[in-house]
Design a protein around this motif. Structure first.
Motif, PDB file in Angstrom:
ATOM      1  N   GLY A 114       0.824  -1.207   0.000  1.00 33.25           N
ATOM      2  CA  GLY A 114       0.000   0.000   0.000  1.00 33.25           C
ATOM      3  C   GLY A 114       0.856   1.254   0.000  1.00 33.25           C
ATOM      4  O   GLY A 114       0.556   2.240  -0.677  1.00 33.25           O
ATOM      5  N   VAL A 115       1.963   1.226   0.767  1.00 31.52           N
ATOM      6  CA  VAL A 115       2.887   2.362   0.810  1.00 31.52           C
ATOM      7  C   VAL A 115       3.580   2.543  -0.541  1.00 31.52           C
ATOM      8  O   VAL A 115       3.710   3.657  -1.057  1.00 31.52           O
ATOM      9  N   MET A 116       4.015   1.427  -1.130  1.00 32.05           N
ATOM     10  CA  MET A 116       4.811   1.489  -2.349  1.00 32.05           C
ATOM     11  C   MET A 116       3.990   1.844  -3.590  1.00 32.05           C
ATOM     12  O   MET A 116       4.459   2.579  -4.459  1.00 32.05           O
ATOM     13  N   PHE A 117       2.768   1.319  -3.666  1.00 31.62           N
ATOM     14  CA  PHE A 117       2.011   1.456  -4.904  1.00 31.62           C
ATOM     15  C   PHE A 117       0.748   2.318  -4.800  1.00 31.62           C
ATOM     16  O   PHE A 117       0.262   2.809  -5.824  1.00 31.62           O
ATOM     17  N   LEU A 118       0.221   2.488  -3.605  1.00 33.68           N
ATOM     18  CA  LEU A 118      -1.006   3.265  -3.447  1.00 33.68           C
ATOM     19  C   LEU A 118      -0.765   4.592  -2.728  1.00 33.68           C
ATOM     20  O   LEU A 118      -1.703   5.283  -2.366  1.00 33.68           O
ATOM     21  N   LEU A 171      -3.224  -6.656  -3.939  1.00 34.83           N
ATOM     22  CA  LEU A 171      -2.998  -5.351  -4.553  1.00 34.83           C
ATOM     23  C   LEU A 171      -3.622  -5.281  -5.941  1.00 34.83           C
ATOM     24  O   LEU A 171      -4.260  -4.281  -6.296  1.00 34.83           O
ATOM     25  N   VAL A 172      -3.449  -6.333  -6.723  1.00 36.62           N
ATOM     26  CA  VAL A 172      -4.047  -6.376  -8.057  1.00 36.62           C
ATOM     27  C   VAL A 172      -5.566  -6.302  -7.959  1.00 36.62           C
ATOM     28  O   VAL A 172      -6.226  -5.555  -8.704  1.00 36.62           O
ATOM     29  N   LYS A 173      -6.144  -7.043  -7.018  1.00 32.28           N
ATOM     30  CA  LYS A 173      -7.596  -7.026  -6.844  1.00 32.28           C
ATOM     31  C   LYS A 173      -8.090  -5.660  -6.387  1.00 32.28           C
ATOM     32  O   LYS A 173      -9.202  -5.250  -6.716  1.00 32.28           O
ATOM     33  N   LYS A 174      -7.255  -4.958  -5.623  1.00 31.91           N
ATOM     34  CA  LYS A 174      -7.632  -3.632  -5.138  1.00 31.91           C
ATOM     35  C   LYS A 174      -7.764  -2.650  -6.296  1.00 31.91           C
ATOM     36  O   LYS A 174      -8.593  -1.745  -6.261  1.00 31.91           O
ATOM     37  N   THR A 175      -6.935  -2.812  -7.303  1.00 29.35           N
ATOM     38  CA  THR A 175      -6.919  -1.873  -8.419  1.00 29.35           C
ATOM     39  C   THR A 175      -7.607  -2.427  -9.670  1.00 29.35           C
ATOM     40  O   THR A 175      -7.645  -1.754 -10.699  1.00 29.35           O
ATOM     41  N   ALA A 176      -8.145  -3.650  -9.592  1.00 32.52           N
ATOM     42  CA  ALA A 176      -8.772  -4.284 -10.751  1.00 32.52           C
ATOM     43  C   ALA A 176     -10.142  -3.673 -11.041  1.00 32.52           C
ATOM     44  O   ALA A 176     -10.842  -3.239 -10.138  1.00 32.52           O
ATOM     45  N   ALA A 211     -14.766  -9.286  -2.563  1.00 35.42           N
ATOM     46  CA  ALA A 211     -15.765  -8.275  -2.212  1.00 35.42           C
ATOM     47  C   ALA A 211     -15.245  -7.369  -1.105  1.00 35.42           C
ATOM     48  O   ALA A 211     -15.459  -6.148  -1.126  1.00 35.42           O
ATOM     49  N   ALA A 212     -14.542  -7.950  -0.142  1.00 38.40           N
ATOM     50  CA  ALA A 212     -13.990  -7.152   0.958  1.00 38.40           C
ATOM     51  C   ALA A 212     -12.899  -6.202   0.465  1.00 38.40           C
ATOM     52  O   ALA A 212     -12.836  -5.039   0.898  1.00 38.40           O
ATOM     53  N   ALA A 213     -12.046  -6.681  -0.454  1.00 38.88           N
ATOM     54  CA  ALA A 213     -10.929  -5.871  -0.941  1.00 38.88           C
ATOM     55  C   ALA A 213     -11.401  -4.609  -1.653  1.00 38.88           C
ATOM     56  O   ALA A 213     -10.698  -3.599  -1.677  1.00 38.88           O
ATOM     57  N   ARG A 214     -12.605  -4.660  -2.218  1.00 33.14           N
ATOM     58  CA  ARG A 214     -13.136  -3.498  -2.929  1.00 33.14           C
ATOM     59  C   ARG A 214     -13.896  -2.551  -2.002  1.00 33.14           C
ATOM     60  O   ARG A 214     -14.283  -1.465  -2.414  1.00 33.14           O
ATOM     61  N   ARG A 215     -14.119  -2.973  -0.755  1.00 33.19           N
ATOM     62  CA  ARG A 215     -14.942  -2.170   0.155  1.00 33.19           C
ATOM     63  C   ARG A 215     -14.178  -1.521   1.300  1.00 33.19           C
ATOM     64  O   ARG A 215     -14.627  -0.533   1.856  1.00 33.19           O
ATOM     65  N   ILE A 216     -13.041  -2.105   1.680  1.00 33.10           N
ATOM     66  CA  ILE A 216     -12.326  -1.568   2.842  1.00 33.10           C
ATOM     67  C   ILE A 216     -10.873  -1.300   2.467  1.00 33.10           C
ATOM     68  O   ILE A 216     -10.343  -1.913   1.538  1.00 33.10           O
ATOM     69  N   PRO A 217     -10.189  -0.398   3.177  1.00 34.37           N
ATOM     70  CA  PRO A 217      -8.797  -0.074   2.873  1.00 34.37           C
ATOM     71  C   PRO A 217      -7.884  -1.289   3.009  1.00 34.37           C
ATOM     72  O   PRO A 217      -8.148  -2.202   3.779  1.00 34.37           O
ATOM     73  N   LEU A 218      -6.794  -1.253   2.276  1.00 35.48           N
ATOM     74  CA  LEU A 218      -5.872  -2.383   2.266  1.00 35.48           C
ATOM     75  C   LEU A 218      -5.290  -2.641   3.653  1.00 35.48           C
ATOM     76  O   LEU A 218      -5.066  -3.784   4.041  1.00 35.48           O
ATOM     77  N   PRO A 271      -7.554   6.393  15.076  1.00 34.64           N
ATOM     78  CA  PRO A 271      -8.479   6.061  13.996  1.00 34.64           C
ATOM     79  C   PRO A 271      -8.038   6.691  12.674  1.00 34.64           C
ATOM     80  O   PRO A 271      -7.426   7.755  12.640  1.00 34.64           O
ATOM     81  N   GLY A 272      -8.373   5.997  11.602  1.00 41.10           N
ATOM     82  CA  GLY A 272      -8.081   6.548  10.292  1.00 41.10           C
ATOM     83  C   GLY A 272      -7.053   5.742   9.533  1.00 41.10           C
ATOM     84  O   GLY A 272      -6.935   5.862   8.331  1.00 41.10           O
ATOM     85  N   GLY A 273      -6.274   4.916  10.309  1.00 41.17           N
ATOM     86  CA  GLY A 273      -5.336   4.002   9.649  1.00 41.17           C
ATOM     87  C   GLY A 273      -4.266   4.722   8.844  1.00 41.17           C
ATOM     88  O   GLY A 273      -3.702   5.714   9.279  1.00 41.17           O
ATOM     89  N   LEU A 274      -4.021   4.242   7.631  1.00 42.00           N
ATOM     90  CA  LEU A 274      -3.004   4.809   6.783  1.00 42.00           C
ATOM     91  C   LEU A 274      -3.433   6.173   6.272  1.00 42.00           C
ATOM     92  O   LEU A 274      -4.611   6.458   6.107  1.00 42.00           O
ATOM     93  N   ARG A 275      -2.456   7.019   5.985  1.00 42.71           N
ATOM     94  CA  ARG A 275      -2.734   8.336   5.440  1.00 42.71           C
ATOM     95  C   ARG A 275      -2.323   8.373   3.989  1.00 42.71           C
ATOM     96  O   ARG A 275      -1.426   7.651   3.555  1.00 42.71           O
ATOM     97  N   ARG A 276      -2.972   9.245   3.254  1.00 46.84           N
ATOM     98  CA  ARG A 276      -2.595   9.420   1.836  1.00 46.84           C
ATOM     99  C   ARG A 276      -1.944  10.774   1.649  1.00 46.84           C
ATOM    100  O   ARG A 276      -2.263  11.703   2.348  1.00 46.84           O
TER     101      ARG A 276
END
Length: 291
Positions: free
Chosen positions: A112-116, A161-166, A227-234, A286-291
């Motif tokens: 997630g850090v490297m590609f997203l 990762l592929v499924k996240k961006t598919a 289904a989960a990968a498309r709904r919640i953060p990595l 709360p909030g997890g990873l930052r962008r």
């Protein structure tokens, strides 16, 4: 509760008990068993696609080269993960397989850090560093890299990762993945049967039913995971994943009595501590990873 979290928890719970199922098919070579998983999974998924009325949409999507390239990559990663895992379980490496899926959440974080372009807070970096120290310690103890664990962690992490961006939804995407691998899998099974080494229809009704049923038990958690990968953060998907390796680890030690030297426990403790810090840090901030 968030629907994506429910899907992920169910998927990981099912994966946790997978060793029990594949151990019952321990007489089937890993490559052949993986081919059966692909073939019967496609049959199950194709039936679901037809029932869901998505056949026309599916046929239009597979004509796009970009879609085929993305899902070919996913198909190869998934098949490789299946093959390594099935071989490891039936060769007596459930505990090391569990280590791979303990590491995988933090691999997902790094991806997630490297590609997203996700950024970690200091506490999350501490978790990653501890996990790396655990792997390094186990490498020292084994005298070599724990290749089963690392192969499982990175193949499934990159698959996620592929499924996240598919671009496709979970059902059509997974159907396309298994469809891409169907022909080589079917050819392998035909060759095994013609050489007299095939297991299907030659080892009894129970193994045959288990091989066919492998399509259902394979497809169900993958659909839930997709289904989960498309709904919640990595990062949240990674946090939930240690449900499965915890169950697998306990099965390996308590049910299948795999050898587990005390000196290896230090490496596992470092990985578990990393996951604990990562989980607590996510709850406290709360909030997890930052962008």
């Amino acid at each position: 509760m968030d629907r994506g979290i429910c899907y992920a928890a169910l998927a990981y719970g099912m994966w946790g008990f997978f060793p029990v199922y594949w151990k019952m098919l321990g007489h089937v070579p890993a490559l052949e068993l993986t081919a059966h998983r692909i073939v019967w999974s496609l049959i199950v998924l194709a039936a679901v696609v037809l029932i869901a009325g998505k056949a026309r949409i599916f046929s239009s999507l597979i004509s796009k080269p970009r879609v085929v390239v993305i899902y070919s990559s996913a198909a190869v990663l998934l098949s490789l993960n299946w093959l390594i895992y099935v071989w490891a379980v039936n060769a007596g490496f459930i505990v090391e397989s569990a280590l791979g899926y303990f590491i995988n959440p933090l691999v997902s974080v790094l991806l997630g850090v490297m590609f997203l372009r996700e950024r970690l807070r200091p506490g999350q970096w501490v978790s990653v560093a501890l996990a790396a120290a655990g792997v390094g310690y186990l490498t020292f103890i084994y005298g070599a890299l724990p290749w089963i664990a690392l192969s499982l962690a990175f193949s499934f992490g990159i698959y996620g990762l592929v499924k996240k961006t598919a671009p496709l939804d979970s059902l059509t995407g997974l159907t396309l993945e298994t469809g891409i691998m169907f022909i080589p899998a079917a050819l392998l099974l035909i060759r095994a049967d013609s050489s007299g080494q095939g297991a299907f229809l030659h080892t009894g009704i129970i193994p045959d039913l288990l091989l066919v049923g492998g399509g259902v038990v394979t497809a169900m958690p993958l659909l839930l995971f997709s289904a989960a990968a498309r709904r919640i953060p990595l990062f949240r998907l990674g946090m939930l994943q240690y449900i499965a390796p915890t169950i697998q680890f306990l099965l390996g030690i308590m049910v299948y009595h795999e050898p587990f030297a005390v000196n290896k426990l230090i490496g596992f403790i470092l990985v578990w501590l990393a996951l604990l810090i990562f989980a607590l840090e996510g709850l406290l901030v709360p909030g997890g990873l930052r962008r």
